[in-house]
Design a protein around this motif. Structure first.
Motif, PDB file in Angstrom:
ATOM      1  N   ALA A 385       0.831  -1.208   0.000  1.00  0.00           N
ATOM      2  CA  ALA A 385       0.000   0.000   0.000  1.00  0.00           C
ATOM      3  C   ALA A 385       0.864   1.256   0.000  1.00  0.00           C
ATOM      4  O   ALA A 385       0.547   2.246  -0.664  1.00  0.00           O
ATOM      5  N   VAL A 402      -5.597   0.466  -1.976  1.00  0.00           N
ATOM      6  CA  VAL A 402      -5.522   0.382  -0.511  1.00  0.00           C
ATOM      7  C   VAL A 402      -6.656  -0.468   0.035  1.00  0.00           C
ATOM      8  O   VAL A 402      -6.460  -1.363   0.879  1.00  0.00           O
ATOM      9  N   PHE A 535      -3.744   1.251   7.447  1.00  0.00           N
ATOM     10  CA  PHE A 535      -4.219   1.404   6.076  1.00  0.00           C
ATOM     11  C   PHE A 535      -4.950   2.731   5.906  1.00  0.00           C
ATOM     12  O   PHE A 535      -4.790   3.422   4.889  1.00  0.00           O
TER      13      PHE A 535
END
Length: 789
Positions: A385, A402, A535
């Motif tokens: 990511a 993502v 994230f």
């Protein structure tokens, strides 16, 4: 070299410990004896003080009896004792606390007038030579003398005396008690002391002479072994204690070795002291016996503890050696082989606990391997990511990457959606999703507290719904349209567990990331919430990165446009100036040649000339702007007389002002003379401001130019009574090409004030404006003062 066994080392350590303990025991015994000896000496000091207090009471009582107040005169005018005086002396003799040899009635001149019992040999004797008596005659205070020879007999005595006063406090005579130390045993006051078989007490005077003693063989009326020391202590009023280990010469000339405990305390009623002594051997006999017993006990402990420790160590260390071998296997990573139960009591419990620890370590290793594998998987996902930040994908593709990575990394997650807040509406709008029908999802518009995404956005913290009931309760907070759109986007499935985390950047919440599981309740843990938050942080960073890139692109485009515009203005200005100059010269020639021609043609030529000058000024402004922006404009700074620059500027705009019947005035203090400036550019600034004031001041108004010193600067103001400037335009009035929406700028390109501002700042000054619609405007700028020349 082979290392000694644990058994030997423990045995050696225990033996050393026992020896040290025995030594400490012995030291404690010695310290105890020393402390008890010190305590014994303190007790002897207290005994001497108590005996002294007893003797002090007797002396004080005797002095009080001697100093009775006479009820009537006790001496006749002829210095003879009265009957009252004789009776009083007889009464004192019979009742005195310390039995006297006789009591004398003494005149204030020191002569004995009467004695009780009566002795003709003593009457007439002079006692004034006695030092203590002289002290009483001088001060009127009682006295107690040291050892003296009796004035009437061959014997050692001490005198106690006190003044006898009448009812008015006048001293009439002295009552003196003579204490025969041979017959009156002062030692009776200290004989009640219990000092063992060898203990004794002595009473000494201020010279160290022994007055009395409880020991029969002590020579009285002589100085003892410590008389000098006692004399000093009596003079200083101090007590003392200690042990005497010395050789003393007795009164018979014999040398004796003494080892005694001594204590001494001074009296308060007389310059005497009491010494208590006792044989050190007798006094410390119980302590030495205690010390011997303690040393014997320590030796017995040493003799018995050493072999017992050896036997005990053998019984303890054998099972410990078995446990040591098992521990070595565990240290090598062998968690499969069990630990045998060995020993009893604590060692047996230790072996059992060690085996339980082995089983837990085995279980923990398996769990750790699983968690390491999971964390490695998650870390790889975070790396993937993060790599998206450096990719050339668009924002939508980056966010999709993502969300897809987050769903793929968490095995129990079946879908995920990322919401962002729209600045205009304030709603949370889906921007990326996995496991949803995007067409239906695109209709969702969430309020800031609606659903799991809204609650996470509002609270700014992760929220986990572990059960289907919790998930349904959260979904019920959605409005009907959003709930139906989300349900259809999920394909009619309800999540059994959900987790939502905020997208935060620099303390600001940008949106929410929500993951759902349709297969298992309690699918997400607190650890996974932290992972998903990572994230979300990456997504927030991507958004910020994308915003900054877009702003950088826009800024670069604006800079390029500004450069092209500036270059265009410079080129077009140069191209226009040449034909304009030619037109102006031709117009001037035609006007000069037309000396009697048609008036209409002359008016037309003048109009051409006027518009040519206006175009020439606009071209000049464009050139100035171009030079100011590129930094090509240079100033020729020199001392300039400010009044002349202002006068020249006013003369330039005067025709315009007179045409509108405007009054132009100045207010310049005499101390404002020279400024450091470029004369032409300073005049240009003033003309721009004055022209602006003339254009926007109604007929019959006024304009005033003022100046004042302000430290190293001069502050110049141009004040008009014009229409004023709206407040919302004040911040933009100096912008290039800005023209007022209310028609403030009549013609022109909106460059005058911008040029004035740039020229003032190029001089190192600043310009500002204050204005209110309908109340005129005040433009103020500063210019540096020049040093006087």
């Amino acid at each position: 070299m082979r290392r000694p066994s644990l058994q030997f080392r423990l045995f050696l350590a225990i033996t050393v410990g026992i020896v040290v303990l025995a030594s400490v025991f012995s030291l404690l015994a010695t310290a105890t004896v020393r402390q008890n000896s010190e305590r014994m000496l303190e007790e002897r000091v207290i005994l001497s003080q108590l005996a002294g207090e007893h003797l002090d009471d007797a002396i004080n009582q005797s002095l009080l009896q001697l100093g009775q107040v006479a009820p009537s005169p006790i001496i006749t005018p002829s210095e003879e004792p009265s009957d009252a005086g004789k009776g009083l002396i007889d009464s004192i003799y019979r009742t005195l606390a310390i039995a006297p040899a006789y009591v004398s009635l003494v005149s204030v001149y020191g002569k004995i007038l009467w004695t009780s019992p009566y002795s003709p040999d003593l009457v007439g004797r002079d006692l004034s030579a006695i030092e203590s008596l002289g002290y009483t005659l001088r001060t009127g205070k009682p006295f107690v003398s040291d050892v003296l020879r009796d004035v009437g007999y061959d014997r050692y005595v001490v005198y106690l005396g006190a003044p006898m006063k009448d009812a008015q406090g006048v001293v009439q005579a002295l009552a003196v008690a003579t204490i025969d130390l041979g017959t009156t045993n002062i030692a009776e006051f200290v004989e009640p002391l219990r000092l063992g078989e060898t203990g004794y007490a002595q009473v000494v005077d201020s010279n160290g002479v022994i007055l009395a003693a409880t020991k029969k063989d002590v020579p009285l009326f002589t100085k003892g072994a410590h008389s000098g020391r006692f004399a000093v202590l009596i003079a200083q009023g101090q007590t003392t204690k200690g042990m005497c280990h010395d050789c003393h010469v007795s009164g018979a000339g014999e040398t004796a070795r003494t080892e005694e405990l001594l204590a001494f305390a001074p009296l308060s009623a007389a310059r005497w002291g009491i010494m208590i002594a006792q044989s050190e051997e007798e006094a410390t006999a119980p302590l030495r016996e205690l010390q011997s017993r303690m040393l014997l006990a320590g030796l017995l402990v040493l003799v018995t503890a050493v072999p017992l420790s050896w036997v005990g160590l053998r019984s303890i260390l054998k099972p410990l050696q078995t446990l040591e071998a098992s521990s070595r296997r565990i240290a090598r990573g062998d968690l499969e082989t069990g630990i045998p139960q060995t020993g009893y009591g604590e060692i047996g419990a230790l072996s059992q606990s060690l085996d339980e620890m082995r089983l837990k370590l085995q279980q923990s290793r398996q769990e750790l391997q699983g968690r390491v594998s999971q964390r490695t998987h998650e870390l790889a996902a975070l790396v993937r990511a993060s790599q998206s930040l450096t990719s050339t994908l668009g924002l939508t593709e980056l966010l999709n990457s993502v969300v897809a990575t987050a769903v793929d990394t968490l095995e129990k997650a079946d879908s995920g959606v990322l919401f962002l807040r729209e600045p205009d509406s304030g709603h949370l709008v889906p921007k990326s999703a996995i496991g949803y029908d995007w067409e239906m999802l695109s209709y969702v518009r969430l309020a800031s507290n609606e659903g799991l995404a809204g609650m996470v956005f509002t609270t700014g913290r992760p929220i986990i719904c572990n059960t289907e009931d919790e998930a349904i309760t959260m979904l019920k907070t959605l409005n009907e349209a959003n709930r139906l759109s989300l349900l259809e986007a999920r394909g009619g499935k309800n999540p059994l567990s959900m987790i939502g985390v905020p997208l935060e950047l620099k303390g600001t919440t940008l949106g929410s990331l929500v993951l759902s599981s349709y297969q298992q309740p309690s699918a997400f843990s607190a650890d996974e919430a932290q992972f998903i938050s990572s994230f979300a942080a990456i997504a927030a960073t991507m958004l910020e990165h994308h915003r900054l890139v877009e702003e950088a692109r826009q800024a670069e485009s604006l800079r390029e446009m500004d450069r092209v515009k500036t270059e265009f203005l410079s080129n077009i200005s140069h191209e226009l100036r040449t034909p304009l100059t030619s037109i102006m010269i031709s117009t001037d020639s035609l006007l000069t040649a037309d000396t009697g021609g048609d008036g209409a043609r002359a008016k037309l030529l003048q109009n051409i000339r006027r518009n040519s000058e206006r175009l020439n000024k606009l071209v000049g402004d464009l050139l100035d702007i171009s030079q100011l922006q590129t930094g090509a404009m240079k100033l020729s700074l020199e001392p300039i007389l400010l009044q002349e620059a202002i006068r020249e500027s006013i003369e330039t705009v005067r025709p315009l002002a007179e045409a509108k019947q405007l009054t132009v005035s100045t207010s310049i203090p005499a101390d404002v003379l020279f400024v450091r400036a470029d004369r032409g550019r300073l005049v240009q600034v003033l003309i721009n401001l004055l022209t602006n004031a003339v254009n926007f001041t109604p007929n019959s108004g006024s304009i005033r130019v003022a100046a004042a010193s302000n430290g190293s600067l001069v502050q110049v103001s141009v004040v008009d009574t014009g229409i004023g400037i709206p407040e919302e335009e004040l911040g933009r009035i100096f912008d290039r090409f800005y023209r007022s929406s209310r028609g403030r700028t009549k013609g022109g390109m909106g460059l005058g004030l911008s040029i004035a501002k740039a020229l003032v700042e190029l001089h190192g000054g600043a310009i500002s404006v204050k204005s209110k619609p309908g109340h005129g405007s005040e433009f103020t700028f500063t210019i540096p003062l020049a040093k006087e020349t």
